[in-house]
Enzyme design. Sequence first.
Site, mmCIF file in Angstrom:
data_model
loop_
_atom_site.group_PDB
_atom_site.id
_atom_site.type_symbol
_atom_site.label_atom_id
_atom_site.label_comp_id
_atom_site.label_asym_id
_atom_site.label_seq_id
_atom_site.Cartn_x
_atom_site.Cartn_y
_atom_site.Cartn_z
ATOM 1 C CD GLU A 1 -48.019 16.306 79.100
ATOM 2 O OE1 GLU A 1 -46.862 16.613 78.772
ATOM 3 O OE2 GLU A 1 -48.387 15.133 79.271
ATOM 4 N N GLY B 1 -64.085 -0.103 90.756
ATOM 5 C CA GLY B 1 -64.793 0.327 89.558
ATOM 6 C C GLY B 1 -65.785 1.454 89.741
ATOM 7 C CB VAL C 1 -64.349 6.687 94.865
ATOM 8 C CG1 VAL C 1 -64.789 5.412 95.566
ATOM 9 C CG2 VAL C 1 -65.000 6.816 93.497
ATOM 10 C CE LYS D 1 -46.728 6.766 86.562
ATOM 11 N NZ LYS D 1 -47.305 6.891 85.254
ATOM 12 C CD GLU E 1 -57.803 17.732 94.364
ATOM 13 O OE1 GLU E 1 -58.175 18.903 94.608
ATOM 14 O OE2 GLU E 1 -58.197 17.095 93.366
ATOM 15 C CE1 TYR F 1 -60.635 10.925 84.786
ATOM 16 C CE2 TYR F 1 -58.808 12.139 85.727
ATOM 17 C CZ TYR F 1 -60.110 11.696 85.802
ATOM 18 O OH TYR F 1 -60.884 12.008 86.882
#
Length: 159
Positions: A140, A95, A87, A125, A27, A131
Site C-alpha cells: 500500500e 472457481g 473471467v 474489493k 475497470e 489475493y
Amino acid sequence: MDFSIRKGKKDDMSSVLDLIKELAVFENEPDAVKITVNDLIENGFKEAPEFRTFVAEVDQQIVGMALFYNRFSTWDGTSIHLEDLVVKKSFRGIGIGKALYTKVLEYAYENNANRAEWVVLDWNKVAVDFYVGTGAKMLEDWNLCQMNRTTMQQYLEKG
C-alpha cells in the site's frame, strides 16, 4: 460446471482480446485498449515471446484468461508479472479465476521465479480480498507510475 485450463494458442487471441476489452469496461476504461489481435499474435508467439497466456474453456468456449510475462527484480531476480486475469461476467464465482491464478503461480514456481506480482484496483474489493486470502502482500505504500507515448515524447522533447 466443468471447465479446463490450458496454454493459450494463436487461434485464441481474438477471444483473449475480447476478454481484455471486457476487463477494460469493468475497470471503467472502455476506450483504453489500443492493441489488436495481430499485436497479440505477433508479440505472444514469436521466438522470444513478450507474454504467455493461460485460457479457461467451458464447452470449447474461452471464458477466462491470464496474461503474464517475465520480469527481473534487482532485489529478487527472476519474477513473473501477471498483467491481466479476467473471467467473463457470466462465468464468475465458480472457481475459474482461482484456477487461472493458480496456474500462473504454478508456472512461476516451476520456472524458478522468486516473485510473482500484479496490480489490483483498490476499489475491486472482491479481488483484493481474494489475493490477500491467498497470502499475497498488498504494498500500500508504493504508487504505480506510468507514461504513455505522448507523455514520453513530451518529456524527451524537453531535453
